[in-house]
Design an enzyme around this catalytic site. Structure first.
Site, PDB file in Angstrom:
ATOM      1  N   ASP A 115       0.867  -1.165   0.000  1.00 27.98           N
ATOM      2  CA  ASP A 115       0.000   0.000   0.000  1.00 27.98           C
ATOM      3  C   ASP A 115       0.911   1.224   0.000  1.00 27.98           C
ATOM      4  OD1 ASP A 115      -2.198   1.661   0.078  1.00 27.98           O
ATOM      5  OD2 ASP A 115      -3.181   0.591   1.707  1.00 27.98           O
ATOM      6  N   TRP A 116       0.398   2.335  -0.471  1.00 26.98           N
ATOM      7  CA  TRP A 116       1.244   3.497  -0.722  1.00 26.98           C
ATOM      8  C   TRP A 116       1.866   4.014   0.581  1.00 26.98           C
ATOM      9  CZ3 TRP A 116       0.149   1.198  -4.727  1.00 26.98           C
ATOM     10  CH2 TRP A 116       0.398   1.667  -6.009  1.00 26.98           C
TER      11      TRP A 116
END
Length: 812
Positions: free
Chosen positions: A223-224
Site C-alpha cells: 500500500d502506498w
C-alpha cells in the site's frame, strides 16, 4: 513469457539496476528499463472508477456504484461485465494496473471504508471479487486484490496490530484473497496494518501462505508508503515498494543485499515477478498499442444505469406501493437534499471525477414530464462543514468563466503558473519549480443573504480572505501520516461572514507548500442554513398534497469516508425528523437511503416502502427512477446484516487498545454473530424483496456426498406474484454436533433465477467442497469432518424455507 525467458532478462541486470525496478519511479509509475524492453507501468485508484495518474476534475472517469452496491448484485456475469468496463477505462487513460478490488470484510458496521468493501461474508466477498478480477484481466489490464489482510477498519490503520487466531484468519479473512488467487489475480496489495505482531509488508503470510501454499505468481505491492523498513520487508516476499522515487528500498536495499542481510535471489524473484506482470499487461517487449473495447460512452452509461437498479435493495414494500404507476400520478413530492445532490461515491482514494451525474430529482422530472408534476422540498440543511466551491456559484476572477483560478506563487508572491479549474478542491495542483504558495480564488455570487461559512483545507500556513476581510491566518501543523488525509481529504478550517444576495465577493485562499505537508488544498463555501422547523413544515406540506412522496436521506463524507471510522449509525442532522414528518403527511411515503453502509432507520415501519440505493455512481438518478416507476426490478440482496440500533450489533469494535485490535468474535462475523446471540436485526444478510413473490416448492439433495466432492442441489420454485422477477436462492450449511467450533449456520452458495408470473423454475446451486472444510491449526492443513450436515435453503440468512440433510463420507 515463460520463466526461462524471464530468467535470461534478470541475468542481464546488475544489482543496482534490479533494485531500481523495485521502487516506483513516481507516485503512480513503475521504473522502466529500456535495455530489457521494459516500459513503465501506470497504476491507478480506484475501485469505483479509474482515475488515472492525475486527480484533475477536467479528466473525467466513468463512475461505478460503490463496492457495497456491487456486493449487493449477487450476479457474477454482471460483475465480470463491470470489470471489463473498468479495463476499458484503464486502457483509455493509459493505465496498466487497477488498484481494485478491495476484499476486506464488513466486520463492524462502524467501518469507515464500508462502501469500498463488498460484504460481511467471506464466500460472497470472494466470489464477487473473483468475477470482477476476471473481467478486468480479460482485457490485459491487471487487477489488484487489496488490502492483504485484516484491514477492516480505519482507526489507527497505519499502525494497528490486529490480533486474530490462525483458524479465523484462514477461514474468514484470508478466504476472499484465496479466491482472488484462484481467479488468477496479477497483484496483491500488502496492507498498512500488522497482524499478530508483524506489519503486513513484512508478514510471513506473504511467503508462506500467499506464494507457497496458494501458488501466487504475481506481484505483491505495498500500500502506498506502507514500506517503513528494508531488511524485514525485502526478506518477507514483498515485491514492489510504492510510491516512488523515495522509499527505504531505494536508499538501503542494495546495501542490505551486499551486507548479506537480504539474499540476492530474493531480489531476483521480485524482478522476475515484475517482468512477468509487465509481459501480462503489454509493457515488456515490442510496443503494441492497446485498443479500448468498442462499447462506447453510451454503452457504458446503459450498463451503469442497469447496475444501479440491479444493486438497489428493496427492504420494505407495504401494500405493494412500489412500483409507482406513472399513469396514476398527478403530483409527486421529491424531498431531501440527497434527491438534488446525491452522494454517488465514497470519499478518499476511491474517488474519481465522473463524466456527469444524473440526479434522482432530474431523472424523475424527466420520466414524469407531461404526466405528473414533480415538487421538490430540500428539507433541513445538514450541520456539516461546507463543500468545495463549484462552477454553479462562482467564476474565475480573471476570465469570468465558471470555476476558480489556481495560481502558483514563488516566495516573493510572483506568479509562476495560473490555470482555471472547475472545483475548489485541488488534491494535486500542477507544480512548477520554485513554487512556494498555492492560491485558489473565485468570484462568488451569493444566492442568499445571511451569514455564510467559508473554509480552507490543508496543512501548513494558510490564509483565507473574503474581499478585504481576513477570516483565517494561521499555521496548521500536520498531525497524521495517513495519506488519505494528507493528500486527499485534509481537515477544513472554517470561519463565517455576512453576505448580501447577488452581491459578488472575491474569495482567496492561500497555502504554503512545505515539504511533508501534502499537496491537497481546498477552498469551500456554504450558505446559511434555513430554519429547521420551516424546512420540515415545507416538506410536510409538499408531501401532503402529493399522490406519493419520495424522501431521500443518506450519509455525508463527514460521517462515512476513508481515514476514519464512524462513531454512530444515526443519520446526520434532522433526517429522521424529516422522514417522520413526511410519512405523517402522506401514507404513500417511499424512503430512499443513500449510504455506503448500514445506518439506523428508526422510522422504517412508518414508511410504505424503503429502498436502499447505496452510493449508486454517475447514473444514480436514472437507475433509481427506473426502479421507482417499475421500468426495472430492484434486484439487490443485502451483502451485510443491518442492525436496528448500533447497541444491538454483536460486533462493533474498531478502536484499538494500546495499539491492538482483537477479533474476539472469532468465526462469528456478520449474520453468524447475530445467530449466535439470538438477536433479531432489522434486516438479515441476503434480504431483498423484488417486485414479485416466490414459493419454494421442493428441493432435491443427494443423501450422500464424498469428502472433496461438490454437492449439487436443485431447488424448485414458482413465481406467484403479478409480474416477472428475479430470485436469489441462497444455501447455508449447519453442522449439529460438530467436534470443532462452527457458526450456527454459514453461507455456502447461491444461484439466481428469473421467471414470468406464474412460471415454475429450477435453481441449481453447487456447494463446493471448500464450504465444508475447516482449518486445523494443529495439523496446519484443511480438514473435512465426516458426518451429517444440514443444507438450509432460503431467501436470507434469517428466512430459511426448507432444510435437508446430507451425509459426508470420509475419503476412501
Amino acid at each position: 513469457m515463460n520463466d526461462e525467458q524471464l530468467d535470461r532478462l534478470v541475468d542481464k541486470l546488475g544489482l543496482d539496476r534490479k533494485v531500481r525496478l523495485l521502487t516506483g519511479a513516481t507516485t503512480w509509475r513503475t521504473a522502466a528499463e529500456p535495455d530489457l524492453g521494459l516500459r513503465a507501468m501506470v497504476c491507478s485508484d480506484g475501485p469505483a472508477g479509474v482515475r488515472g495518474e492525475s486527480w484533475d476534475e477536467r479528466r473525467t472517469s466513468a463512475l461505478l456504484p460503490s463496492a457495497s452496491a456491487l456486493g449487493a448484485l449477487w450476479d457474477e456475469e454482471l460483475l465480470t461485465e463491470l470489470g471489463r468496463l473498468l479495463a476499458a477505462e484503464a486502457i483509455r487513460k493509459g493505465v496498466h494496473v487497477v488498484l481494485a478490488p478491495t476484499l476486506n470484510l464488513h466486520r463492524s458496521p462502524l467501518g469507515g471504508r464500508h462502501f469500498e468493501c463488498f460484504s460481511e461474508d467471506p464466500e460472497l466477498t470472494g466470489r464477487t471479487g473473483a468475477a470482477l478480477i476476471r473481467g478486468i484481466q480479460s482485457q490485459g489490464v491487471a487487477a489488484t486484490a487489496k488490502h492483504f489482510v485484516a484491514n477492516d477498519s480505519e482507526t489507527d490503520r497505519l499502525t494497528v496490530d490486529v490480533r486474530v487466531p490462525d483458524r479465523v484468519l484462514r477461514e474468514v479473512y484470508l478466504a476472499p484473497f484465496e479466491r482472488a488467487v484462484e481467479a488468477g489475480v496479477w497483484l496483491v496489495m500488502a496492507a498498512y496494518n500488522s497482524v499478530n505482531g508483524t506489519t503486513m509488508t513484512a508478514s510471513p503470510l506473504l511467503a508462506e501462505v500467499l506464494k507457497a501454499h496458494w501458488g501466487f505468481d504475481g506481484v505483491v505491492v505495498s500500500d502506498w508508503a506502507a514500506v517503513r523498513t528494508t531488511r524485514e520487508t525485502a526478506r518477507a516476499a514483498l515485491d514492489l515498494a510504492m510510491p516512488g522515487p523515495d522509499s527505504p528500498w531505494a536508499t538501503s536495499l542494495t546495501d542490505a543485499v551486499r551486507a548479506g542481510e537480504v539474499p540476492e535471489q530474493a531480489v531476483d524473484d521480485k524482478v522476475r515477478r515484475l517482468l512477468r506482470l509487465a509481459a501480462r499487461v503489454g509493457a515488456l517487449g515490442p510496443h503494441r498499442p492497446r485498443t479500448v473495447p468498442a462499447r462506447g460512452h453510451r454503452g457504458h452509461r446503459a450498463l451503469l444505469r442497469r447496475t444501479v437498479a440491479a444493486a438497489s435493495v428493496l427492504l420494505r414494500n407495504h401494500d405493494d406501493v412500489l412500483p409507482l404507476d406513472p399513469a396514476a400520478l398527478s403530483t409527486v413530492a421529491v424531498i431531501g437534499a440527497h434527491a438534488a445532490t446525491p452522494r454517488t461515491q465514497g470519499g478518499g482514494s476511491a474517488e474519481v471525477h465522473p463524466t456527469g451525474t444524473v440526479t434522482p430529482l432530474d431523472a424523475l422530472r424527466s420520466a414524469l414530464r407531461g404526466r405528473a408534476r414533480v415538487v421538490h422540498a430540500p428539507g433541513p440543511a445538514l450541520d456539516v462543514p461546507p463543500g468545495p466551491v463549484t462552477p454553479d456559484h462562482c467564476t474565475d476572477p480573471r476570465s469570468g468563466a465558471p470555476g476558480v483560478l489556481v495560481r502558483l506563487l514563488d516566495g516573493d508572491g510572483r506568479e509562476l503558473h495560473a490555470e482555471r479549474r472547475l472545483s475548489g478542491r485541488q488534491p494535486e495542483p500542477t507544480l512548477v519549480a520554485g513554487a512556494h504558495t498555492v492560491e485558489i480564488s473565485a468570484l462568488l455570487r451569493p444566492h442568499t443573504t445571511g451569514t455564510w461559512t467559508f473554509g480552507v483545507g490543508g496543512f501548513g500556513r494558510m490564509t483565507l480572505r473574503v474581499d478585504d476581510r481576513t477570516l483565517l491566518d494561521d499555521a496548521f501543523p500536520r498531525q497524521t501520516d495517513d495519506p488519505a488525509i494528507v493528500h486527499v481529504t485534509p481537515p477544513l478550517r472554517t470561519a463565517r461572514t455576512p453576505l448580501t444576495s447577488l452581491r459578488p465577493v472575491h474569495v482567496v485562499a492561500r497555502r504554503e507548500l512545505l515539504p511533508g505537508d501534502g499537496r491537497a488544498t481546498v477552498l469551500a463555501a456554504g450558505p446559511p442554513a434555513p430554519d429547521v422547523r420551516a424546512a420540515l413544515a415545507e416538506a410536510a406540506a409538499a408531501a401532503d398534497g402529493a399522490d406519493a412522496a419520495i424522501v431521500f436521506v443518506g450519509t455525508t463524507e463527514h460521517s462515512e469516508g476513508e481515514g476514519h471510522d464512524r462513531t454512530s449509525l444515526a443519520l446526520d442532522g434532522s433526517y429522521d425528523d424529516l422522514v417522520r414528518a413526511v410519512a405523517a403527511a402522506n401514507p404513500r411515503t417511499i424512503a430512499v437511503v443513500n449510504s455506503g453502509g448500514p445506518v439506523e432507520l428508526p422510522w422504517r415501519d412508518r414508511v410504505a416502502a424503503l429502498l436502499l440505493s447505496w452510493f449508486p455512481g454517475q447514473e444514480a438518478g436514472a437507475g433509481i427512477a427506473d426502479v421507482l416507476l417499475g421500468r426495472a426490478e430492484p434486484g439487490g440482496r443485502l451483502p451485510t446484516t443491518w442492525a436496528a440500533r448500533l447497541a444491538d450489533a454483536p460486533v462493533t469494535g474498531t478502536r484499538p487498545t494500546r495499539g491492538q485490535l482483537p477479533y474476539d468474535e472469532g468465526l462469528h462475523v456478520g449474520y453468524r454473530a447475530w445467530l449466535r446471540t439470538g438477536r433479531e436485526p432489522a434486516y438479515w444478510f441476503g434480504h431483498g424483496l423484488g417486485y414479485t413473490r416466490w414459493e419454494y416448492e421442493s428441493v432435491d439433495v443427494p443423501p450422500l456426498a464424498a469428502e472433496g466432492s461438490p454437492i449439487a442441489l436443485r431447488v424448485h420454485l414458482r413465481n406467484t406474484g403479478p409480474r416477472a422477477g428475479r430470485e436469489v436462492v441462497q444455501v447455508y450449511l449447519a453442522r449439529p454436533g460438530s467436534t470443532v467450533e462452527r457458526p450456527r449456520r454459514w453461507f455456502a452458495g447461491y444461484a439466481a433465477v428469473g421467471a414470468e408470473a406464474g412460471q415454475r423454475v429450477t435453481a441449481e446451486v453447487v456447494v463446493e467442497p471448500r464450504a465444508l472444510r475447516h482449518w486445523s491449526t494443529r495439523d496446519q492443513e484443511w480438514r473435512t469432518e465426516p458426518g451429517t450436515y444440514r443444507l438450509l435453503v432460503g431467501r436470507s440468512a434469517g428466512d430459511i424455507r426448507c432444510e435437508r440433510p446430507v451425509t459426508v463420507t470420509g475419503a476412501p
